[in-house]
Write an enzyme that holds these catalytic residues in place. Structure first.
Site, PDB file in Angstrom:
ATOM      1  CE1 TYR A  40      -4.558  -2.118   5.541  1.00  0.00           C
ATOM      2  CE2 TYR A  40      -3.430  -0.027   4.662  1.00  0.00           C
ATOM      3  CZ  TYR A  40      -3.698  -0.957   3.963  1.00  0.00           C
ATOM      4  OH  TYR A  40      -4.132  -1.414   2.421  1.00  0.00           O
ATOM      5  CB  SER A  80      -0.500  -0.491   1.065  1.00  0.00           C
ATOM      6  OG  SER A  80      -1.478   1.157   1.312  1.00  0.00           O
TER       7      SER A  80
END
Length: 679
Positions: free
Chosen positions: A569, A556
């Site tokens: 996350y 990400s």
């Protein structure tokens, strides 16, 4: 009521015969029908023959799979036939006998159907018929079984001369309903389509009944001590351990996709005392050995041999197999022969475990295995009544390296970028994972859809084309046993694994003070630990295959960008990002490339966003959830929203043939987020 045409009746008959494996094998045999039609030039009736064209399968044959030829022109070729030494030239001449446009290209068997004086003809490859055709006393057996209603035709390579041979034998035996083609199969004929079909079935069923009634009970000899089937769980575990090694050996000359079966017919054959002798004789019917090669490679160790001992012996046997195949090629090749096409086995037999078969795609690999089962059935029938005696290696070579066969291979379309590659994609039942799986399948890969939800994984696999293209497996990536079981399923489905995409993920958008230990552990278990476990299990397979490979992490932009209220996350994505670098260094010596993709937030089609994360991120930014995609787009340099397909494009590119020298790279797919630029 519509009256069926000649072609309609032929298609219906062909589909009925071809849909039953006792009658013929996949893509094996051909059928024909003769009739009249109006010549559009003269307006007069012209006699035609409709015949199954080159390629295709009787069970699924349609009108576009038929070649339509003028019978007068086809039979006129008899006067210009230059003889058996030049009969291959006749195939090109068939094109000048075609009636109209479209349809399939005429096959080498067209002569059989055009020259034999019968309105309807079937040529089939039934196991029972080939058993008689390959028995050492085939002519005598044919007489004993059928009397004078079925005539023996000595072996001859398919072609114009074989058509002339059958025509002459039919003319000399007006009472005959068909023939046994030595080493090959059967043919039957009739005045109507129904009569022809009935006679084909009569020949097949009569041969099978005779073998059943008169055959000895142990045609493969007594059981061979220690070679019986292992218990099911133990058998599958050993198969999964051996499959990558076997696939690597079978891919020495060119990458192959694999197929595994532990069908009773295979295990029973390998448990018998005569299997080494019979396997060494190879297959006989051209349809068989063109797909299975002249003979299989057989592990000569008992069923309980250790994996380590089996691997060592397989490597020795493979080396000898390649030498033997080269000697076979050298013995029969002439100056005009095509170059050797590879010396690796297409069939590998492991006692107690089963059969591994290989091909350029899953269907080819699966069909090769099915053909070897046909060969086992043929050997059983021949040995039950007599002695199995296939055609000679010289004749096999003449067909395997036939100029016409080579021309057919050269006409095949160029392989797609990911052909012969097996991709294992986690979290692939939806969102980014599904888009990646879809793209890789479109590029020719065999795909394993791994997901926590098995039903959705199987549904996604079915959408991609079913088991010859994709399979769905259950995979809790946080559970080591579940990961290994999923990788084992992939290996047994396609022979091994070449490409891993670590995509499974979830996110809980919370600030530091609201993030619980459970929140932290859950996200790290699925993404950081899960990626590690999948990469570890896959790397073992790739190293055993010795074919290189790709591991891709869907990380990400958050792995490098410090966004708000996202501690767990973002931290686990940073963990994944560094795994890319670490594994790129460690696995490079095995030819395994490891790269990452850093998407921006993918809203549309995303399982993570649909699970509540989108609502939390929208709340963080003070916007409505349905505006989140536009919000993300507007903060990028390019002002574009990132979709699952964009991530899939990057995955296909980094694992494709144009990126063979790139590893340890992170590719941003974020439309340009300056704060996430890699430094």
């Amino acid at each position: 009521m519509t009256v069926p045409t000649v072609a309609d009746e032929l298609i219906a008959r062909s589909n009925r015969l071809g849909s039953d494996p006792k009658n013929t094998n996949y893509a094996g045999g051909n059928t024909s029908a003769k009739g009249t039609a109006t010549d559009p030039v003269t307006g007069e009736d012209v006699e035609l023959v409709w015949v199954k064209g080159s390629g295709g399968d009787l069970g699924t044959l349609g009108t576009d799979g038929l070649a339509v030829l003028r019978l007068d022109r086809l039979r006129g070729l008899i006067d210009t036939y230059p003889g058996v030494e030049r009969e291959d030239e006749m195939v090109a001449a068939f094109d000048f006998c075609l009636h109209g446009r479209g349809g399939a290209a005429p096959s080498i068997d067209t002569a059989m159907h055009g020259l034999v004086d019968a309105p309807h003809i079937d040529h089939l490859h039934p196991d029972a018929g080939i058993a008689i055709a390959t028995a050492v006393d085939g002519p005598g057996l044919t007489k004993a079984i059928f009397g004078d209603t079925v005539v023996w035709v000595p072996w001859r390579r398919p072609g114009f001369q074989l058509g002339l041979d059958i025509a002459a034998i039919k003319e000399a035996n007006p009472q005959a309903i068909g023939c046994i083609l030595g080493g090959h199969g059967i043919s039957a004929w009739g005045d109507t389509s129904d009569e022809c079909e009935a006679r084909s079935l009569q020949i097949i069923d009569t041969a099978a009944a005779y073998i059943e009634a008169h055959g000895r009970p142990e045609p493969f000899g007594p059981a061979l001590e220690g070679y019986g089937a292992l218990p099911a769980d133990e058998r599958r575990a050993k198969a999964a351990a051996l499959a990558p090694v076997i696939r690597g050996l079978a891919s020495t000359d060119a990458p192959q996709i694999g197929h595994f079966t532990d069908a009773d017919v295979v295990l029973g054959f390998l448990a018998s005392a005569e299997h080494p002798r019979l396997a060494a004789l190879g297959t006989s019917c051209p349809d068989h050995f063109l797909r299975t090669k002249v003979k299989p490679m057989v592990l000569d160790l008992p069923a309980d041999a250790s994996v380590e001992d089996s691997v060592a012996r397989l490597k020795e046997l493979h080396e000898q197999y390649r030498k033997d195949y080269q000697a076979y090629y050298d013995a029969y090749a002439t100056e005009g022969s095509p170059a050797i096409r590879g010396a690796d086995p297409a069939i590998v037999l492991v006692p107690g475990v089963g059969m591994f078969s290989f091909g350029r795609n899953k269907q080819t690999a699966r069909v090769a295995g099915e053909f070897y089962i046909n060969a086992i059935n043929v050997m059983r029938g021949a040995e039950a009544l007599s002695t199995y005696t296939p055609i000679s290696d010289a004749e096999k070579f003449a067909i395997e390296y036939w100029a016409l066969e080579e021309a057919k291979l050269q006409r095949m379309p160029k392989p797609k970028s990911h052909a012969t590659r097996v991709a294992f994609v986690t979290g692939a039942a939806s969102g980014i994972g599904k888009a990646i799986a879809t793209r890789l399948a479109a590029e020719g890969a065999c795909v394993v859809i791994a997901d926590l939800d098995l039903a959705k994984a199987q549904e996604a696999a079915a959408e991609l084309g079913g088991p010859d293209v994709a399979v769905g497996v259950a995979a809790n990536v946080a559970d080591p046993a579940a990961v290994q079981a999923a990788i084992d399923e992939a290996v047994l489905a396609f022979g091994g694994v070449d490409l891993i995409v670590n995509n499974a993920g979830l996110s809980l958008s919370k600030p530091l003070l609201e993030t619980t230990e459970k929140d932290w552990d859950l996200q790290h278990d699925v993404m950081a630990k899960g990626s590690f476990l999948v990469s570890q299990a896959a790397a073992r397979v790739m190293i055993a295959q010795d074919m290189g490979g790709d591991i891709v992490y869907i990380a990400s932009k958050n792995s490098v960008f410090a966004g708000p209220n996202n501690i767990a996350y973002s931290a686990t994505k940073a963990d994944q990002a560094h795994q890319v670098r670490l594994l790129a260094v460690e696995l490079g010596e095995f030819g395994i490339k490891v790269n990452g993709i850093n998407p921006d937030g993918v809203v549309r089609g995303s399982g993570i966003f649909a699970g509540g994360w989108g609502a939390n991120r929208a709340k963080t930014y003070g916007i409505e959830e349905d505006e989140l995609g536009k919000f993300y787009a507007q903060r990028t340099i390019l002002k574009r929203e990132v979709l699952p397909e964009h991530v899939a494009n990057a995955a296909a590119m980094i694992t494709g043939p144009d990126m063979t020298h790139t590893t340890g790279l992170h590719i941003p797919v974020d439309a340009g987020v300056a704060a996430a630029f890699l430094r």
